[in-house]
Structure formats: C-alpha cells, structure tokens
Design a protein around this motif. Structure first.
Motif, mmCIF file in Angstrom:
data_model
loop_
_atom_site.group_PDB
_atom_site.id
_atom_site.type_symbol
_atom_site.label_atom_id
_atom_site.label_comp_id
_atom_site.label_asym_id
_atom_site.label_seq_id
_atom_site.Cartn_x
_atom_site.Cartn_y
_atom_site.Cartn_z
ATOM 1 N N UNK A 1 0.751 -1.142 0.000
ATOM 2 C CA UNK A 1 0.000 0.000 0.000
ATOM 3 C C UNK A 1 0.836 1.270 0.000
ATOM 4 N N UNK A 2 1.820 1.218 0.658
ATOM 5 C CA UNK A 2 2.700 2.372 0.620
ATOM 6 C C UNK A 2 3.264 2.483 -0.785
ATOM 7 N N UNK A 3 3.437 1.352 -1.338
ATOM 8 C CA UNK A 3 3.995 1.404 -2.663
ATOM 9 C C UNK A 3 2.955 1.936 -3.648
ATOM 10 N N UNK A 4 1.746 1.567 -3.577
ATOM 11 C CA UNK A 4 0.731 2.082 -4.461
ATOM 12 C C UNK A 4 0.472 3.566 -4.191
ATOM 13 N N UNK A 5 0.554 3.917 -2.952
ATOM 14 C CA UNK A 5 0.374 5.326 -2.640
ATOM 15 C C UNK A 5 1.512 6.160 -3.223
ATOM 16 N N UNK A 6 2.635 5.588 -3.110
ATOM 17 C CA UNK A 6 3.790 6.291 -3.641
ATOM 18 C C UNK A 6 3.681 6.384 -5.160
ATOM 19 N N UNK A 7 3.225 5.360 -5.812
ATOM 20 C CA UNK A 7 3.062 5.363 -7.260
ATOM 21 C C UNK A 7 1.950 6.363 -7.615
ATOM 22 N N UNK A 8 0.860 6.351 -6.845
ATOM 23 C CA UNK A 8 -0.231 7.302 -7.119
ATOM 24 C C UNK A 8 0.252 8.750 -6.932
ATOM 25 N N UNK A 9 1.026 8.916 -5.922
ATOM 26 C CA UNK A 9 1.537 10.263 -5.659
ATOM 27 C C UNK A 9 2.479 10.705 -6.772
#
Length: 178
Positions: A1-9
């Motif tokens: 999730x942090x990774x997806x958030x980081x990708x989304x960001x």
C-alpha cells in the motif's frame, strides 16, 4: 500500500507537472504572439520614425541655410544703414551750416545800406574807430545774397508742403533773408 500510494503520488505529481508545463507552454505561446505583434508594430513605427527623422534633418538643414542667408542679409542691411546714417549726418551738418550762414546773412544789413555807408564821407571820428557795424565784411566763406530783380514776387510762388522740420526751417530762414 505504501507502494501504491507512492506510485499514485508520483503519477499525480507527473500529471501536475504536465499541467503546469502545459500552462507555461500556453502562456509562452500567448506572450510570444503578443511580442511578435509588438515587433511588427515597432518595425512599422521605426520606418515612420526614420522618415520623420529624415524630414527633421532636412528641415534643420534648411533652417541653418536660411539663418546663414539672413545673417548675410543683415550684415548687408547694416552696412547700407550705416552708410545712410553717415550720409544723413553729412546732410545734417550741411543744413546746419546753411542755417547758420542764413542767420548771419539775415542779421547783416541789406547791401544798399552797406554801399551807402561806404560812399558816405568819412568823418574825423570814424578814421580812428568805425561806429557802424555796416562796414564790417562778412566772415570768410559766408555767402551773401543780393536781391534778384528777375525773381517772381512772393505772391506768385506755389505753396509746397514740406515734409521735414529741417526743410521748413530752411525755407523759413531763406524767406527771412529775402
């Protein structure tokens, strides 16, 4: 999730960056268009300004030439005026001399009285000192006038309107003499 958030960001950051870049591109195109119009207008005005500068240069050159001509003409006029003033001074001196001579002649007794005084027998008192001023000769250079028997009577003379004071004075003096 942090990774997806980081990708989304990151996607959101790239999308924001693209929007800002697109906005900057639009602003640059609009500003470039405005600058292009200003440059075209400046070139047209530059040509007009150059024509105006050329006309001003021609006018300044003509004004300098006219000033030079006026200076030369003023110098000539000044010389002519100086000559006229000198001639007027000479004429004034001649008129003054003529008036003084007319005054001397007017104060002298008529020629007939002087001849009678000379022809009269001398008395013993007159041999030492003359009593009459009629025997004194006029000063050297003074013109003496004798009545002209051929002259017209003063009633038949035409009246002439005299322009200057000197003319009127001279005529008055001459009339007193005759």
């Amino acid at each position: 999730m942090v990774q997806t958030m980081l990708v989304d960001l990151l996607e959101f950051g790239t999308w924001g960056f693209q929007v800002v870049l697109f906005g900057l591109l639009v602003f640059t195109l609009i500003y470039a268009r405005r600058l292009d119009r200003s440059i075209i207008q400046m070139r047209a005005e530059r040509q007009t300004l150059q024509e105006l500068i050329d006309r001003i240069g021609t006018s300044v050159t003509a004004a300098i030439d006219a000033t030079d001509r006026l200076t030369k003409e003023a110098g000539k006029s000044s010389a002519v005026l100086d000559e006229a003033c000198q001639a007027a001074a000479v004429a004034t001196k001649r008129l003054d001399d003529a008036i003084s001579q007319a005054t001397i002649v007017a104060n002298m007794p008529p020629l007939m009285e002087r001849q009678e005084a000379v022809e009269a027998p001398l008395k013993p008192a007159m041999t030492t000192q003359p009593q009459s001023t009629h025997l004194i000769a006029p000063p050297h250079g003074v013109l003496t006038a004798t009545p002209n028997s051929l002259a017209r009577p003063s009633s038949s003379r035409r009246t002439v309107k005299l322009q200057s004071r000197a003319e009127r004075d001279l005529v008055r003096m001459l009339a007193d003499v005759t």
